[in-house]
Design a protein around this motif. Structure first.
Motif, short mmCIF file in Angstrom:
data_model
loop_
_atom_site.label_atom_id
_atom_site.label_comp_id
_atom_site.label_asym_id
_atom_site.label_seq_id
_atom_site.Cartn_x
_atom_site.Cartn_y
_atom_site.Cartn_z
N VAL A 65 -23.33 24.62 36.48
CA VAL A 65 -24.24 25.03 37.55
C VAL A 65 -25.58 24.32 37.39
N ILE A 66 -26.07 23.77 38.48
CA ILE A 66 -27.44 23.26 38.56
C ILE A 66 -28.18 24.17 39.52
N ASN A 67 -29.25 24.76 39.02
CA ASN A 67 -30.10 25.63 39.84
C ASN A 67 -31.52 25.09 39.72
N ASN A 68 -31.84 24.12 40.56
CA ASN A 68 -33.11 23.42 40.51
C ASN A 68 -34.04 23.99 41.58
N LEU A 69 -34.97 24.82 41.15
CA LEU A 69 -35.90 25.45 42.09
C LEU A 69 -36.84 24.44 42.74
N TYR A 70 -37.17 23.37 42.02
CA TYR A 70 -38.09 22.37 42.56
C TYR A 70 -37.49 21.59 43.73
N LYS A 71 -36.19 21.37 43.65
CA LYS A 71 -35.49 20.66 44.73
C LYS A 71 -34.79 21.62 45.69
N ASP A 72 -34.91 22.92 45.42
CA ASP A 72 -34.21 23.94 46.20
C ASP A 72 -32.71 23.64 46.26
N GLU A 73 -32.15 23.32 45.09
CA GLU A 73 -30.74 22.94 45.00
C GLU A 73 -29.97 23.91 44.11
N VAL A 74 -28.82 24.33 44.61
CA VAL A 74 -27.85 25.07 43.81
C VAL A 74 -26.52 24.35 43.99
N SER A 75 -26.00 23.79 42.89
CA SER A 75 -24.73 23.08 42.92
C SER A 75 -23.84 23.61 41.82
N ILE A 76 -22.57 23.77 42.15
CA ILE A 76 -21.59 24.25 41.18
C ILE A 76 -20.47 23.21 41.10
N LEU A 77 -20.19 22.74 39.88
CA LEU A 77 -19.16 21.75 39.65
C LEU A 77 -18.03 22.41 38.87
N THR A 78 -16.80 22.25 39.35
CA THR A 78 -15.62 22.74 38.67
C THR A 78 -14.65 21.58 38.51
#
Length: 141
Positions: A80-93
């Motif tokens: 999981v990437i939860n980058n508040l600065y870029k407003d990004e939430v990405s989940i890799l499986t």
């Protein structure tokens, strides 16, 4: 929310479809929307096109490389990437047949990680009819 399927293509198909990714996307899209009675044919075709992904090795490699970064975490099989600065939430499986990324943006920071693995990865978003070779990502961003 975007859902990206990333396939590791066999080298001969990378060479064949490098200049015509739309043709490869159409083949994969046909497999994605295939009817139940066509599944046997679909599995055979899919295995002819793609390489198996070394799931455990890649899973461990990504975790070791990124586990100390604040924007990254791992929960069981999900990176999981939860980058508040870029407003990004990405989940890799990572699966044996493909890599799945769900993201709240049109771009995921995981793309740059996958790009470093090689040029044989082909990215598809079947819902948005979007596709590209992973090493072409810099031209798209």
């Amino acid at each position: 929310m975007r859902t990206f399927y990333i396939f590791k293509m066999k080298r001969e198909f990378v060479n064949l479809y490098r200049e015509s990714p739309n043709s490869l996307f159409n083949v994969l899209k046909h497999l994605y929307y295939m009817k139940r009675h066509e599944m046997n044919y679909g599995f055979n075709l899919f295995h002819q096109l793609t390489e198996k992904i070394e799931k455990e090795k890649l899973d461990r490699e990504i975790y070791i490389k990124y586990h100390d970064e604040m924007i990254y975490s791992k929960n069981q099989n999900e990176h999981v990437i939860n980058n508040l600065y870029k407003d990004e939430v990405s989940i890799l499986t990572i699966k044996n047949a493909y890599i799945l990324i769900t993201a709240n943006k049109n771009y995921s920071s995981f793309f740059s990680i996958i790009e470093n693995l090689g040029d044989e990865y082909f990215v598809c978003d079947f819902v948005y009819q979007d596709y590209f070779w992973i090493n072409d990502i810099k031209m798209l961003v």
